[in-house]
Every structure is written in C-alpha cells, then in structure tokens.
Design an enzyme around this catalytic site. Sequence first.
Site, PDB file in Angstrom:
ATOM      1  N   ARG A   1       0.829  -1.209   0.000  1.00 48.81           N
ATOM      2  CA  ARG A   1       0.000   0.000   0.000  1.00 48.81           C
ATOM      3  C   ARG A   1       0.869   1.266   0.000  1.00 48.81           C
ATOM      4  NH1 ARG A   1      -5.396   1.322   0.102  1.00 48.81           N
ATOM      5  NH2 ARG A   1      -6.209  -0.750   0.472  1.00 48.81           N
TER       6      ARG A   1
ATOM      7  N   PHE B   1      -2.380   2.104   6.725  1.00 45.15           N
ATOM      8  CA  PHE B   1      -1.743   0.870   6.266  1.00 45.15           C
ATOM      9  C   PHE B   1      -0.584   1.132   5.300  1.00 45.15           C
ATOM     10  CE2 PHE B   1      -2.101  -3.522   4.395  1.00 45.15           C
ATOM     11  CZ  PHE B   1      -2.247  -4.243   5.561  1.00 45.15           C
TER      12      PHE B   1
ATOM     13  N   GLU C   1     -10.154   5.266   6.669  1.00 47.44           N
ATOM     14  CA  GLU C   1      -8.737   5.626   6.692  1.00 47.44           C
ATOM     15  C   GLU C   1      -8.390   6.975   6.058  1.00 47.44           C
ATOM     16  OE1 GLU C   1      -7.956   1.632   5.089  1.00 47.44           O
ATOM     17  OE2 GLU C   1      -6.274   1.616   6.473  1.00 47.44           O
TER      18      GLU C   1
END
Length: 750
Positions: A304, A338, A706
């Site tokens: 990511r 992440f 997120e």
Amino acid sequence: MNNIDSVSHATGRSVYLDDIPVLKNTLHGVVFDSPVPHAKVTLLDVTGAKSLPGIEGIFTWRDIPGINDIGGIVPDEPLFASDEVHYRGQPLALVVAADEHIARKALELIKIETVELEVITDPRKAQEKGLLLIPSRTFSMGDISGAWSECDHIFEGTASSGGQEHLYLETQGAYAYPSENGCIKIHSSTQGPTLVQKVTARLLGIPMNRVEVDVTRLGGAFGGKEDQATAVAVMAALAAYRLQRPVKITLNRNDDMRMTGKRHPYTSDFRIGLTQDCKIIAYSAVMYQNGGAAADLSPAIMERTLFHSTNAYYIPNTEVTVHSCRTNLPPNTAFRGFGAPQGMFVIEAAIAKAAEELGIPAHLIQQANLVSEGDEFQYGQEAENVTIGKCWENLDKKFNLTKIEKEISHFNSKDHFCRRGMAVMPVCFGVSFTNTSMNQARALVHIYQDGSIGISTGAIEMGQGVNTKLAQVAATVFSVGIKRIKLESTNTSRVANTSPTAASSGADLNGNALLLACNELLVRLKSVAALMHDCSIEDAELLKEKVVIKGVATDTTWEMLVQAAFLKRVSLTENSHYCTPEIFFDKTVEKGHPFAYHVYGAAAVTVTLDCLRGTYKIDDVLIVHDFGNSINLVIDNGQIEGGVMQGIGWMTMEEVVSSDEGRLLSDTLSTYKVPDIYSAPSRVVCYALETSGPELAIFRSKAVGEPPFMYGIGAFFALCNAVKSFKPEFKTDYDAPLTPEKVLMRLYNH
Ligand code: LUZ
Ligand code: MOS
C-alpha cells in the site's frame, strides 16, 4: 440516523469482551515475555513457577499439539519462541491461574538463561546486512532515468516518520472455553475472526470447524487487531483446550504497549524533478520500512505504501522501492492508512523541499500536479471520477486560501514571538484490499415470523459504526423501521471465511453482500404480496412498512406480509456472497486495477507556534471531502474528526522511542503522549463535496475509515512553515513527529 449503539454506549450497557459474564471455573492467563531483544535461549525452566499454589498450568512451545506458527502472510512467527528470541516482549510462555495476581507472581519464578546476539533496530542497518522480511519491491512508470535530464530543477532529501501506538481503549484480550467433541469457542477482541479460527486450528492441530470465534464489538482497533489479536486468542484457546477449562486473557496496558507492534516507522531517500512551470515530471524514492522481528502484515503494508507513494499527484516518471527490514522490535502491523500515510509523507516532504528551494509556497506545486481524469497511476489503473481538483477548488472557494495566507503573513509581521503557518494536504486513497482475493464478503439474513430481522455478516463493529450502516441497508431495502433490525455478533459458524474488517472496506463489502441477500428476500416477499393482492409482482412494492400496489398503499402491513409468507412456506432466510467486480493485480509486472474506486479530499491546516517555548496549537483543519453520496454523514464526520486527530497525533506528538537495545522507552501513558481534548484543533470544519458517488461503494456512499487520517500530515508542514517564518534560514528536516521539544531545538539550535 444516529449510531444504533449510542444509547448503550452512553449508558455503559454495550458488551465488550470484558463484560461477558464468565463461566464457573474460569482461569486467567498472563504472558511471560522475553526480557532480551535477540538471543539464544539456553534454558527456560518453569518448574518453580508451576509449583506455586494456585497455578493451574504453564504453557510453552512444547505444549503446542499442532504447528507453532501464527504468521498471517509469511510463516515466520512462532506463538511461543523456542530456541531463539527476536524481540523484547516476545511471548515465551503463558501462565494460567485462578486469578491474575497469582499468575503474575509466578512470572517472577520462571527461570530463563540466554546467550545474547547482535541487536539491530535501525532499518537501514538491517537492509545493509540483508535482513529483509520479504524481497524488496519496486513500482515504476515512464522512463525515470531519461526524465531527470528533462528537469529544470532536481532536489533530494531524506524523510522519516515514526511509529504509532494504536491505543485502542480496550486492550488485546480473549476468552476461550472448551465445548463438546473437542471443540473450542473463543470470544476475541479481533478484527479478523477467521484468522483467529484458522490459526487456532493450525496450532491445535484440529479442523477449522471445531473452532468457533464470536465477536460482539471491539473498543477500538485501528488496525492493531487485524493480525495481532490472534496471538492472545490462540494462547487462551491453547490453555482452554489443554486444561479443558475456560481461560481468559486481557493484556494490561503496559503489557499491551510493550508486546504488540505499532505503525511502521519509515525512513526514505527521495529525489524530485520539476520543470520551470512547477510540473513534477520525475520522482524516485527508496524507503526503508521498519518491520520488526516477523513479517506480520508488513508485505501488504509495503504494497500500500507503493500504491500511494505519489498520493494525489500525477507524475509521469516514477520509481519507488520499499525494503521491508527485519529488526529486533515487536513486529509492526496494520494501523489506519496501512503504509499509505508513510508513503504520502515522503512525496509531501519532497514537494515541500522543492518549494523551500524555489522560494514558493508548496501548495502551488501541489495544485499544479493534481491527478485528473484518465491519468494513469503508477500501478496501471486509470483515474476515474476524479474529484481532487474539485475538492481543492471548493476548499479555496469556501475558505479562501489566499485570504488565510494574507492573514497569516500579517500576523507574522506583527507578533514578536508567535508565528502562524498553513499547509494544504490533498489525499487520494484507493479502496479495496490490495490483495484482490480478500475483497469478498457474506451475509446471512433471517426475517423472523414477527417481522423482526436478524443480520449476520463478517463485519466487526469497532466503534466505526458499521453496524449502523448495515442496519440502514436492510431498512432501506425492506422499507422498515430501523428498530426492527438487529445486528448479530460476528460469528465464524454463521458467516465463514471472512476477511478482516479493514482497508476501510467493511461497510462496502459486507453491505453489498447484505444488499444481495435483502434484495433476494424482497423479491420473495413481493411475490407473496402479489398473490395476496392478485396482481403481478412488478406492481407490488414495500413502502414504510406497508404493501403498496400500483402506487396505492394497502392495509397489508409488513408484519402481515411476513406472516403470510411464512404460512405459504416461503423461505425467510437468505445467505449471500459478494465479491468486488473489475479488480485485479498482476504482481509479476506490478500493474493492474487493484481498487474499486478512490477517495479524494483536501484539507488546509493552520497552526500557531509559540517561538519562545516551542509549543503550538493546531488552529483550523478545513476540509472538503468527497464522501460520494453519504448514507450517514454523522458517522462519516465522526470518522473525519477521529482520523484527523489521530493523524495530527502521529505527525506532531506521538513519539515511539526505543533504545538501541530494543527496549521500548515510551511504554506508558506518561512517556507516550497522545492527543487529548487540549491538543484538538480549535476548529475542524468538513464540507461534503456534492457528488453522486461510485457504483461500487455501498449505496454510492464512499469508504471513510482511513482517508481522513492523512489530512493530519498537513499539521507537520504547517508547523514547518511557522518555524520558517521565525527563522527564514531554517532548512527543514523531514523528521516526524515534530514534537514541541523538536520544534524548540529547530528554532534555536541550528
Ligand atoms: N489490510 C489488508 C488493510 O490486509 N490489506 C489492505 O490492503 C489494507 N488496507 C488498509 C488497511 N488494512
Ligand atoms: Mo486496517 S489499518 O485494519 O484497515
């Protein structure tokens, strides 16, 4: 539509792991963990501890009937270390007793002898020595080596961001008990019940159908319970299985902070090339991810980072490499964003560096390079329904960035010791698990005879409000009151093979599965309604708990319809499966279409710095965010506020400090500072950009968990700008977090 849990939360009636009434004869476990960071274990003697009255059992690797491995992606992590330990805090044994205090006493009687080995905590050193968790990966696009010669300006630098403690209010914990036929049931505070089930089965050497995992809700997780809830759950299961008694483990705050992994610190070298008119045409970076002693989720997090290494910018020539470095620290793990925040911090640092050298505001470079419709991301996906330009424009329209800048420079010219600063932070975040196969979900819906509805999915409620959104989905399809709906616990026997609730995609994946099930039931109910009213199914609909025929409400209520369906022996239960269409990724060429869609938004952050003390206040966080067509703006705004706060914490005050010998120094709340109400921004204002939203989002309502975290990155650069206003010759070092202490040193030491 408020959160369906508001009342039970506010009245303290919500049931968390520790609120589950315990069974008779329940035992409590505490973990004995490694006191040294890296060593051969020459002796582990638990006999003295075992003979302490009240101790019911002590378990080490020798007591594991199946495979001693809990690795989620790479099989490189034992539940209990055997002949070697790799970090301070690594579990070696579980002590089980009638109460926790007795168990803790026994910890002191465990004898361990070790021969210490070389300790490495610095990821660059680890990489030099070839200590990598997995092979390094590179994403590239265009012709990077050719592009440098086209650049009018090239700048280089280093950027580092620190770790972050999850600080979920509820610490890691689990409660396991044996049931008949060698089965085991586990209540776990986990984001990934299937992972707990799978690893328990592997470790006990029994099939997965013998293990049932049940989760009511978590008191926060933030990624910290995606993978790392497993160890505690499996330990409880092992002891319960061996002793055939209920066993509960709840880590206390200190144990939790010491033993569990955190956000990955990264340190990176970047190079950025621009043309005369501020177009970024080349960007390269080498990033060193501090993975800790085992892979955990590091490979996925690395991925990511690569996907988001150019944030919301289109850069035609790029090359970014990430090394996942093996160090003698607790394995670092998932944390909101992440790996994306770490990657985005580097490109933002590179842009800030270019702006500093060119003597222009960074936002001019940022705005000139925003991704637009049809641009290709470095991973091959074409940008569609791009709204970052609109978000930025609206941010400027609503808040007038030029005016803010003017006010700030006016303020800065007046005050002797106070300086203000502003920075803009655009965000582009891809929604979907980067691992395509994880993008699937299931739902099980029962309509009971009285018209009430029970819903099971794989989603974990961890405070983010996914249960409310799921209830809204069912209530919308059936057109019934939300009170008719109950969200059941998440249970591996009801909904199997679930992905963890993560990647901001819990509501999308489980909501879409639920939607399929509800639509199927709706068709059945409509056909019953058509029979009752002697019309065709196309003429029947359900509206506000009534059967409506050809647009006219009848006397047939929802309850009557359900009754009639039951008497006609129509199934009132449906089980459905959803998998995100269109997505794929080919790792051999690092290209594909990994994301269902992207979330866009832009924030302006302003700060006021006290240049005498180095202390500061975050003034405003002004945001325009693309929620798509939000189904619940109250919940979504909650995610914005929480994410912003957590991002600001990561960038400005939360400092994970380990000694060179791998000892966590910031292991309590007196040494690790998290944002509190006093450090909250004076204002967080978020406007929803009006868009129709992507088809693959549930009811076109975009994932929200997120993306707002990364708005917090703006606070770092706003602070840098305030420092520079006081000390113009200051050359920023991109070393986050920028704590008041560091600010003070930068104000006077350079
Ligand atoms: N977890 C995961 C995640 O396993 N894969 C992902 O892509 C992801 N992305 C964000 C947060 N958690
Ligand atoms: Mo996560 S970082 O568990 O979506």
